[in-house]
Structure formats: structure tokens, C-alpha cells
Design an enzyme around this catalytic site. Structure first.
Site, PDB file in Angstrom:
ATOM      1  N   ASP A 128      35.690 -16.992  64.729  1.00 10.59           N
ATOM      2  CA  ASP A 128      35.908 -15.602  65.117  1.00 10.59           C
ATOM      3  C   ASP A 128      34.906 -15.233  66.211  1.00 10.59           C
ATOM      4  O   ASP A 128      34.848 -15.896  67.239  1.00 10.59           O
ATOM      5  CB  ASP A 128      35.853 -14.688  63.884  1.00 10.59           C
ATOM      6  CG  ASP A 128      36.531 -13.354  64.149  1.00 10.59           C
ATOM      7  OD1 ASP A 128      37.567 -13.344  64.831  1.00 10.59           O
ATOM      8  OD2 ASP A 128      36.020 -12.314  63.711  1.00 10.59           O
ATOM      9  N   ASP A 155      29.602  -9.863  66.726  1.00  8.89           N
ATOM     10  CA  ASP A 155      30.533  -8.738  66.608  1.00  8.89           C
ATOM     11  C   ASP A 155      29.783  -7.524  66.059  1.00  8.89           C
ATOM     12  O   ASP A 155      28.946  -7.653  65.157  1.00  8.89           O
ATOM     13  CB  ASP A 155      31.719  -9.079  65.702  1.00  8.89           C
ATOM     14  CG  ASP A 155      32.776  -9.924  66.432  1.00  8.89           C
ATOM     15  OD1 ASP A 155      32.577 -10.223  67.632  1.00  8.89           O
ATOM     16  OD2 ASP A 155      33.790 -10.273  65.793  1.00  8.89           O
ATOM     17  N   ARG A 205      36.396 -10.901  75.687  1.00 10.64           N
ATOM     18  CA  ARG A 205      35.504  -9.994  74.940  1.00 10.64           C
ATOM     19  C   ARG A 205      34.033 -10.175  75.359  1.00 10.64           C
ATOM     20  O   ARG A 205      33.200 -10.564  74.560  1.00 10.64           O
ATOM     21  CB  ARG A 205      35.631 -10.205  73.422  1.00 10.64           C
ATOM     22  CG  ARG A 205      37.047 -10.021  72.913  1.00 10.64           C
ATOM     23  CD  ARG A 205      37.098 -10.102  71.395  1.00 10.64           C
ATOM     24  NE  ARG A 205      38.458  -9.863  70.911  1.00 10.64           N
ATOM     25  CZ  ARG A 205      38.840  -9.962  69.660  1.00 10.64           C
ATOM     26  NH1 ARG A 205      37.972 -10.291  68.724  1.00 10.64           N
ATOM     27  NH2 ARG A 205      40.076  -9.719  69.303  1.00 10.64           N
TER      28      ARG A 205
HETATM   29 CA    CA Z   1      34.366 -10.707  63.602  1.00  6.67          CA
HETATM   30 CA    CA Z   2      39.350 -11.916  63.450  1.00  4.10          CA
END
Ligand code: CA
Ligand code: CA
Length: 422
Positions: free
Chosen positions: A248, A252, A304
């Protein structure tokens, strides 16, 4: 007897050299392991700033060389006494307490069968619902086993400091407290063995993985500095025509996280690099998610860099480079302008092979973006996207902003863990 004459100039040079080598110090010396975020250095300097475990007593300085020691140093989330964790060498989190490697098999719950999972979840599957539910429950239980092994919550008032070649492999650090410093660590991103299939994610459905190297979930006053983030060896698999993506995010930032500075770090060989704000419907993020990104190196990462919802994000003096036009890490975009995002990007440099400047910004329902003095493939670009209007804030928290022609060299020299001689 011959008199040895030492010129005074030489003495001064020697003393100065000695002082410099002390002030650069080993990581064990107070000058490094007890360093705090400089005043004004981005959003993490708001209020009392970010000090991590700088004031730790000697008993709260932990030297760790394996997972067991790392987990033990941080295990009590309620213990907010300042603490410093010094990491030595590589620590692999897909291991048990004896250091034995844990593989997919070791995490698998009894009765989980990946072929059956695929069979029962594929589009237009005729398998009975009970079998489908059973496999989903087993998948979840398996994922929980891995999560228990690799997830570590970091308590408030902590500094995690890497010594020479300190590497955290496969860890998911969760930052849900206040005042944390992470410096000088190489992160290899965690590898989720038990992805979930979401048929409603996008027009064709998607596989979703669970773990980031660092998940800032509601954490505040966070300083990540002189670190590096990348994937380990990648295996490419596809099921139901969609990529079975084991990884992932790298870092984040979600769940009302706030006051974050990420500096002098490298993000490399990865797809979904940095998500700020996890959902358009999470309106509690409005007014939070203040993040500063400066002097970071985004190298051969796909997307991102970051993608933002709601947050005020100051992106300055970063260097974006991509030399791969196809394959796993082919560039998609840098700045993702999502719902109510307020990115202020200045004096960044991008060298992206085979792309033009319009690819630098991608709009995901956002309306505002300010770009000042950014260079894309050798040209200063004023406006990356005509549909966006300027943000209604101006950054005030930063130390010094480099002229754009110095950014690449500065970042390439400094955005990584520091070599520490002991
Ligand atoms: Ca994440
Ligand atoms: Ca995800």
C-alpha cells in the site's frame, strides 16, 4: 635536542576539525539522537514543536538489534515518558520472537485456501455464498495474524533513530500519538500476503492491501527526516485482470493527523507513495492534515507524491525524477489534487522522462493549487492545470527555500540516511 615547532595555524585547524567531528557526532552523541525539529521547520514546528524523545533519561534510551527488542522498547502505548530507540542493522518484521522467518504459510488461518478464495470471489462465481463468506473470514483471520506480527504502534514522545545502515523491513509503524521523530532509517515496505478483493473499487474492481511503512493515523507533531522508503523485490501477479498489489503506501497520513514535516528523505521504486486524507467522505479531516514536504527525492515512483484531500500541504524544494517510462514503476503524476486540498508547491524540480508538464498535476475533484517557480524538464512552469485556482493560504513555517537551480544537487546529496561513524 631538536625542537618540534607546530604552527599555530595548524593547531587551530586541528581543533576546529576535532570540534566539527564531535558536533556531527555519532548517533549516540546528544547532538544527533537528541536533536529536535528546528524552529520554523514546517508544520511540525507548530506550538511547542516536535521534540520526540529528546529529553529521555538514560534508562529510556534503548539500543535494539532485533524485532523482539524493538517491540519491547515501544510496547507500552500508555507510557509517554520520553524515549529514544536506537536501531542497529536490519530488523525483519516477518519473523517470530526467535528470529525465524515467517512466510505466508505461517500466517495462514486453518482452512484458508487461496485457490478457493479466487474461485468464490471471481466475477459471476456460482459458488455458494456460505463458501465465499467462509473464505473471506479465513482471509481476514490470516491477515490479522500477519498484522499482529508486523504492526507496531509508536507511543507519544518517542525518537526512533537509525544507526549505520539501520533498516526496518516489512514493518507497519502506526503513529497515532503526539510528538514522534523518525530519523536515519531505511524502510522496506511491508508485503501483504492476504489482499482483499473489492468488486466496487473502480469500474473493474481492485485488490487492496493493508499496510504502509508508516501510517500516520491521527498522529500529531511528527518529524520524519533523512530516511529512505522503497519496495523490496516485487512479484507481479494479476487476478481477475487486476494487479494483485501487495504493497500500500510508503507514508500515509490520515484520520485527522496534523502538524507533520517530512524532510531530506528518499521515496523510491513504489506505486502509491503518499496519501494525505483517505476519503472524500471523511470530512473530520477538514482543518487538519497540515503537512510540509521539503528536500525529498521522489525517484521512480508512480503516483501520490503526494495525493491530498482537505489538507494544507507545503511542497517545496523536492526533486522528482523518473527514468522509467514503462514497467512497474512508470510515472503517472506527482501532485494529486483531491477534495478541498490546498497544496502550495514552490521551487520544486521534476525530471520526468517521456512526459510533459501537464502530467505533474492530476485533479481528483479538487479545485485549488498554487504553484510558484517549479521546474519541469528544464523549464519553469507557471500553471500546470488551467482549471485550478490559487489556494487561500500562504506558507509561513519554513527555514530557507533554495533557489530552484540548487534543488537537484542539494536533494541528491542530502536526501537519505546519514552515514554515522562510531
Ligand atoms: Ca494506507
Ligand atoms: Ca489501500
Amino acid at each position: 635536542m631538536k625542537k618540534i615547532v607546530i604552527p599555530i595555524g595548524l593547531v587551530i585547524v586541528l581543533i576546529a576539525g576535532l570540534m566539527m567531528s564531535f558536533s556531527r557526532g555519532s548517533a549516540e552523541s546528544p547532538t544527533f539522537m537528541r536533536e529536535v525539529l528546528p524552529k520554523q521547520d514546517g508544520f511540525a514546528s507548530v506550538g511547542n514543536g516536535t521534540t520526540g524523545g529528546a529529553s529521555a533519561t538514560e534508562q529510556n534510551v534503548f539500543k535494539v538489534t532485533n524485532k523482539k527488542e524493538f517491540v519491547a522498547a515501544l510496547k507500552n502505548r500508555k507510557n509517554t515518558a520520553p524515549k529514544i530507540v536506537l536501531v542497529y542493522g536490519t530488523i525483519d518484521f516477518d519473523t517470530d520472537d526467535t528470529g525465524k522467518s515467517l512466510t505466508m504459510k505461517d500466517y495462514m488461518a486453518d482452512g484458508y485456501d487461496f485457490q478457493q478464495y479466487l474461485e468464490t470471489h471471481k466475477p459471476q462465481s456460482t459458488a455458494p455464498k456460505s463458501l465465499k463468506d467462509e473464505q473471506e473470514a479465513k482471509r481476514k483471520a490470516s491477515q490479522k495474524n500477519q498484522s499482529k506480527s508486523i504492526t507496531v504502534h509508536v507511543p507519544a514522545n518517542t525518537s526512533i533513530i537509525g544507526m549505520d545502515n539501520a533498516k526496518l523491513k516489512g514493518v507497519n509503524l502506526v503513529l497515532d500519538s503526539d510528538n514522534v521523530i523518525i530519523r536515519n532509517i531505511q524502510f522496506e515496505s511491508p508485503y501483504d500476503y492476504f489482499l482483499s478483493w473489492d468488486p466496487n473499487d473502480g469500474p473493474e474492481g481492485n485488490w487492496n492491501s493493508q499496510y504502509d511503512s508508516i501510517s500516520i493515523k491521527g498522529g500529531t507533531h511528527i518529524w520524519i527526516d533523512h530516511s529512505s522508503f522503497q519496495d523490496g523485490p516485487e512479484t507481479v501477479e494479476k487476478y481477475f485482470g487486476r494487479k494483485y498489489e501487495h504493497r500500500d503506501g510508503l507514508v500515509d497520513i490520515t484520520n485527522e493527523a496534523d502538524y507533520i514535516t517530512i524532510s531530506y528523505s528518499t521515496f523510491e521504486n513504489h506505486n502509491k507513495t503518499m496519501l494525505i486524507g483517505s476519503s472524500d467522505s471523511k470530512i473530520s479531516d477538514e482543518g487538519k492534515l497540515h503537512v510540509t514536504l521539503h528536500h525529498n527525492y521522489f525517484h521512480n515512483v508512480v503516483q501520490r507524491l503526494p495525493r491530498v484531500r482537505f489538507g494544507q500541504v507545503h511542497v517545496y524544494n523536492n526533486y522528482f525524477a523518473s527514468d522509467t517510462t514503462n514497467g512497474e514503476y512508470a510515472y503517472a503524476y506527482s501532485l494529486g489534487v483531491g477534495k478541498n486540498s490546498q497544496i502550495y508547491a514552490e521551487n520544486n524540480v521534476a525530471d520526468i522522462a517521456g512526459k510533459d508538464y501537464t502530467s505533474f498535476v492530476k485533479v481528483f475533484g479538487g479545485k485549488q493549487l498554487t504553484t510558484v517557480n517549479n521546474m519541469f524538464n528544464g523549464q519553469i512552469i507557471d500553471t500546470f492545470n488551467d482549471t485550478l485556482t490559487p489556494v487561500d493560504w500562504k506558507p509561513e513555517l519554513f527555514t530557507a527555500i533554495d533557489p530552484v537551480n540548487e534543488v537537484k544537487e542539494n536533494v541528491l546529496h542530502n536526501a537519505r540516511p546519514i552515514k554515522i561513524s562510531q
